[in-house]
Design a protein around this motif. Structure first.
Motif, PDB file in Angstrom:
ATOM      1  N   GLY A   1      -5.532  -5.177  11.413  1.00 27.53           N
ATOM      2  CA  GLY A   1      -4.382  -4.277  11.334  1.00 27.53           C
ATOM      3  C   GLY A   1      -4.845  -2.830  11.346  1.00 27.53           C
ATOM      4  O   GLY A   1      -5.996  -2.543  11.057  1.00 27.53           O
ATOM      5  N   LYS A   2      -3.908  -1.924  11.673  1.00 23.15           N
ATOM      6  CA  LYS A   2      -4.290  -0.510  11.813  1.00 23.15           C
ATOM      7  C   LYS A   2      -4.823   0.021  10.493  1.00 23.15           C
ATOM      8  O   LYS A   2      -4.150  -0.079   9.468  1.00 23.15           O
ATOM      9  CB  LYS A   2      -3.072   0.300  12.238  1.00 23.15           C
ATOM     10  N   ARG A   3      -6.007   0.651  10.540  1.00 25.04           N
ATOM     11  CA  ARG A   3      -6.666   1.053   9.292  1.00 25.04           C
ATOM     12  C   ARG A   3      -6.104   2.355   8.716  1.00 25.04           C
ATOM     13  O   ARG A   3      -6.402   2.699   7.583  1.00 25.04           O
ATOM     14  CB  ARG A   3      -8.189   1.161   9.484  1.00 25.04           C
ATOM     15  N   ASN A   4      -5.319   3.093   9.518  1.00 26.16           N
ATOM     16  CA  ASN A   4      -4.728   4.320   8.948  1.00 26.16           C
ATOM     17  C   ASN A   4      -3.231   4.148   8.637  1.00 26.16           C
ATOM     18  O   ASN A   4      -2.495   5.109   8.502  1.00 26.16           O
ATOM     19  CB  ASN A   4      -4.951   5.518   9.887  1.00 26.16           C
ATOM     20  N   HIS A   5      -2.811   2.884   8.550  1.00 29.21           N
ATOM     21  CA  HIS A   5      -1.423   2.595   8.153  1.00 29.21           C
ATOM     22  C   HIS A   5      -1.423   1.867   6.802  1.00 29.21           C
ATOM     23  O   HIS A   5      -2.253   0.987   6.580  1.00 29.21           O
ATOM     24  CB  HIS A   5      -0.742   1.692   9.192  1.00 29.21           C
ATOM     25  N   PHE A   6      -0.468   2.235   5.964  1.00 26.28           N
ATOM     26  CA  PHE A   6      -0.450   1.677   4.606  1.00 26.28           C
ATOM     27  C   PHE A   6       0.968   1.300   4.219  1.00 26.28           C
ATOM     28  O   PHE A   6       1.892   2.095   4.393  1.00 26.28           O
ATOM     29  CB  PHE A   6      -1.018   2.698   3.623  1.00 26.28           C
ATOM     30  N   VAL A   7       1.090   0.107   3.662  1.00 28.88           N
ATOM     31  CA  VAL A   7       2.407  -0.383   3.270  1.00 28.88           C
ATOM     32  C   VAL A   7       2.501  -0.373   1.744  1.00 28.88           C
ATOM     33  O   VAL A   7       1.556  -0.771   1.056  1.00 28.88           O
ATOM     34  CB  VAL A   7       2.607  -1.827   3.801  1.00 28.88           C
ATOM     35  N   GLY A   8       3.629   0.087   1.213  1.00 29.58           N
ATOM     36  CA  GLY A   8       3.889   0.020  -0.232  1.00 29.58           C
ATOM     37  C   GLY A   8       5.028  -0.958  -0.458  1.00 29.58           C
ATOM     38  O   GLY A   8       6.049  -0.879   0.227  1.00 29.58           O
ATOM     39  N   ILE A   9       4.842  -1.881  -1.385  1.00 28.92           N
ATOM     40  CA  ILE A   9       5.893  -2.876  -1.653  1.00 28.92           C
ATOM     41  C   ILE A   9       6.264  -2.853  -3.132  1.00 28.92           C
ATOM     42  O   ILE A   9       5.428  -3.118  -4.000  1.00 28.92           O
ATOM     43  CB  ILE A   9       5.430  -4.302  -1.271  1.00 28.92           C
ATOM     44  N   ASP A  10       7.534  -2.518  -3.398  1.00 27.57           N
ATOM     45  CA  ASP A  10       8.036  -2.439  -4.777  1.00 27.57           C
ATOM     46  C   ASP A  10       8.984  -3.612  -5.025  1.00 27.57           C
ATOM     47  O   ASP A  10      10.062  -3.674  -4.439  1.00 27.57           O
ATOM     48  CB  ASP A  10       8.764  -1.087  -4.937  1.00 27.57           C
ATOM     49  N   PHE A  11       8.560  -4.535  -5.885  1.00 36.02           N
ATOM     50  CA  PHE A  11       9.442  -5.645  -6.261  1.00 36.02           C
ATOM     51  C   PHE A  11      10.291  -5.209  -7.452  1.00 36.02           C
ATOM     52  O   PHE A  11       9.877  -5.357  -8.599  1.00 36.02           O
ATOM     53  CB  PHE A  11       8.608  -6.879  -6.650  1.00 36.02           C
ATOM     54  N   GLY A  12      11.445  -4.624  -7.167  1.00 33.31           N
ATOM     55  CA  GLY A  12      12.339  -4.221  -8.259  1.00 33.31           C
ATOM     56  C   GLY A  12      13.228  -5.381  -8.665  1.00 33.31           C
ATOM     57  O   GLY A  12      13.274  -6.405  -7.986  1.00 33.31           O
ATOM     58  N   THR A  13      13.950  -5.210  -9.759  1.00 25.65           N
ATOM     59  CA  THR A  13      14.834  -6.286 -10.206  1.00 25.65           C
ATOM     60  C   THR A  13      16.032  -6.433  -9.262  1.00 25.65           C
ATOM     61  O   THR A  13      16.493  -7.543  -9.005  1.00 25.65           O
ATOM     62  CB  THR A  13      15.363  -5.987 -11.621  1.00 25.65           C
ATOM     63  N   SER A  14      16.529  -5.295  -8.746  1.00 25.70           N
ATOM     64  CA  SER A  14      17.738  -5.377  -7.914  1.00 25.70           C
ATOM     65  C   SER A  14      17.428  -5.438  -6.426  1.00 25.70           C
ATOM     66  O   SER A  14      18.261  -5.868  -5.646  1.00 25.70           O
ATOM     67  CB  SER A  14      18.653  -4.185  -8.195  1.00 25.70           C
ATOM     68  N   SER A  15      16.246  -4.977  -6.026  1.00 20.18           N
ATOM     69  CA  SER A  15      15.904  -5.002  -4.600  1.00 20.18           C
ATOM     70  C   SER A  15      14.400  -4.903  -4.385  1.00 20.18           C
ATOM     71  O   SER A  15      13.672  -4.465  -5.274  1.00 20.18           O
ATOM     72  CB  SER A  15      16.590  -3.831  -3.881  1.00 20.18           C
ATOM     73  N   ILE A  16      13.978  -5.331  -3.176  1.00 20.37           N
ATOM     74  CA  ILE A  16      12.585  -5.104  -2.779  1.00 20.37           C
ATOM     75  C   ILE A  16      12.610  -3.915  -1.833  1.00 20.37           C
ATOM     76  O   ILE A  16      13.438  -3.862  -0.918  1.00 20.37           O
ATOM     77  CB  ILE A  16      11.991  -6.322  -2.027  1.00 20.37           C
ATOM     78  N   LYS A  17      11.733  -2.947  -2.081  1.00 23.36           N
ATOM     79  CA  LYS A  17      11.678  -1.772  -1.215  1.00 23.36           C
ATOM     80  C   LYS A  17      10.303  -1.706  -0.577  1.00 23.36           C
ATOM     81  O   LYS A  17       9.291  -1.883  -1.263  1.00 23.36           O
ATOM     82  CB  LYS A  17      11.931  -0.500  -2.018  1.00 23.36           C
ATOM     83  N   VAL A  18      10.298  -1.468   0.738  1.00 23.29           N
ATOM     84  CA  VAL A  18       9.032  -1.449   1.471  1.00 23.29           C
ATOM     85  C   VAL A  18       8.957  -0.174   2.297  1.00 23.29           C
ATOM     86  O   VAL A  18       9.948   0.256   2.888  1.00 23.29           O
ATOM     87  CB  VAL A  18       8.934  -2.683   2.410  1.00 23.29           C
ATOM     88  N   VAL A  19       7.795   0.447   2.318  1.00 22.48           N
ATOM     89  CA  VAL A  19       7.608   1.623   3.159  1.00 22.48           C
ATOM     90  C   VAL A  19       6.247   1.531   3.843  1.00 22.48           C
ATOM     91  O   VAL A  19       5.298   0.990   3.278  1.00 22.48           O
ATOM     92  CB  VAL A  19       7.773   2.923   2.316  1.00 22.48           C
TER      93      VAL A  19
END
Ligand SMILES: Nc1ncnc2c1ncn2[C@@H]1O[C@H](COP(=O)(O)OP(=O)(O)OP(=O)(O)O)[C@@H](O)[C@H]1O
Ligand SMILES: [Mg+2]
Length: 367
Positions: free
Chosen positions: A7-25
């Motif tokens: 996978g691209k080495r200068n790309h980064f994913v953040g994953i937040d498992f919240g109680t009401s939703s999952i947010k990804v950036v």
């Protein structure tokens, strides 16, 4: 070749498992800038622990979380193997500062284990721990006198712990959607990174989510106090529903509407969750100021989805007696103008996800 598959080495994913939703950036790093590549959110209707599927099979919480994540990653078309950073809810972990006499590193490891027992009720085998010396203090100098043995050199250690089973749980979920898990951290650090980063100064953050509120005091970028209370937006909805005799659904719509429910002089609602958060914040700030009389708080930020509640800045400004603003985790991110209206809506609810992806960027820059 291998790089390609990873996978691209200068790309980064953040994953937040919240109680009401999952947010990804997904952020990329190019020309010294962080750029928004992709983002997504999926609501989790996990109020009931079990639910019958069409074929009458019972799906567990874990399966539904997994299906929600898989669906979201699929819709975002995230390529396999991207480096991902994942959060553990603040209330699952522990962050504390301990003060010890200065000692050799092998002795220190033992002393920290011993100290950790005071804070962690479960067996230490069940938690992952890390620690870092954040300050060396010369107690003699500090007091301006020679106290002999009673003074001496001391250190301040930041101790972080989280249950191994939570770490394994999130690792399994994210590996299961073919992303590479680069690191898992307590969301407290993610929030601090996206809202404050390396801004010098002392800040206090109040992140109000759905289930919980995370309060963080930072001194020059270092988390000095962290406190979680089990109260958030979902309880605010319940309070409003009870007070007005309406359904939770209507109450949620009312709460997220344009009307300021908490500051108007004649008809303000008394919301115990907000009173609790305000009094706990005051307690943390006062106790810290007492111990550090020279300390000045340079800013107070709100974040989390509930920070969007109309009038909340004004409410906290009044109750804390200091200007309170909504934090902006997008401030250092480049994005397309077209995305702006939606980004304004997502606002500070993406503080965790952005902070996670920024960790990837920081590690990349250091390489
Ligand atoms: N405009 C708004 N006004 C008031 N509350 C809002 C608004 N928009 C969203 N919320 C509330 O924000 C909460 C969700 O916030 P957030 O996404 O930060 O929580 P979460 O990360 O899923 O939960 P937690 O961090 O507690 O696990 C919900 O309770 C929702 O009702
Ligand atoms: Mg959250």
């Amino acid at each position: 070749m291998l790089e390609f598959f990873k996978g691209k080495r200068n790309h980064f994913v953040g994953i937040d498992f919240g109680t009401s939703s999952i947010k990804v950036v997904e952020l990329s790093y190019e020309n010294q800038k962080a750029k928004l590549e992709n983002y997504g959110i999926v609501d989790l209707d996990l109020t009931s622990q079990f639910e019958k599927g069409n074929d009458n099979s019972v799906t567990s919480y874990e399966q539904r979380l997994n299906a929600a994540l898989k669906g979201l990653i699929g819709r975002m078309k995230l390529p396999n193997g991207l480096q991902s950073y994942v959060s553990i809810p603040g209330f699952s972990g522990l962050i504390t500062i301990i003060e010890l006499p200065e000692m050799q590193s092998d002795e220190l490891a033992k002393a920290i284990q011993f100290e950790a027992h005071k804070y962690i009720p479960s067996s230490l085998d069940e938690v992952a721990m890390s620690w870092e010396i954040i300050e060396h203090i010369d107690a003699n100098k500090q007091l301006g006198q020679n106290l002999g043995k009673a003074g001496g050199k001391r250190i301040k250690v930041l101790l972080v712990a989280a249950p191994k089973k939570d770490i394994e749980h999130y690792d399994r979920l994210v590996s299961g959607v073919d992303l590479e898990v680069s690191a898992i951290e307590l969301e407290t650090f993610s929030i601090a990174r996206s809202l404050v980063g390396d801004d010098a100064g002392n800040f206090f953050i109040i992140d109000i989510g759905s289930r919980a509120t995370n309060m963080i005091l930072l001194e020059k970028g270092v988390v000095m106090v962290n406190r979680n209370v089990d109260a958030g937006g979902s309880e605010i909805t319940t309070t409003i529903a009870d007070m007005m005799g309406i359904s939770k659904q209507r109450s949620e719509a009312f709460k997220t509407g344009d009307k300021d429910l908490i500051n108007s002089t004649e008809s303000a609602l008394i919301i115990p969750v907000l009173e609790l958060i305000a009094s706990e914040s005051k307690r943390i700030l006062n106790s810290y100021k007492e111990k550090n009389p020279n300390l000045r708080i340079d800013g107070i930020f709100l974040s989390g989805g509930s920070s969007k509640m109309k009038g909340l800045e004004q409410y906290f400004t009044k109750s804390l007696g200091m200007p309170v603003m909504i934090g902006n985790p997008w401030k250092k991110i480049l994005y397309d103008e077209k995305a702006k209206p939606l980004i304004d809506v997502l606002g500070a609810s993406f503080a965790v996800a952005i902070g996670l992806a920024l960790r990837g960027l920081e590690e990349y820059k250091r390489k």
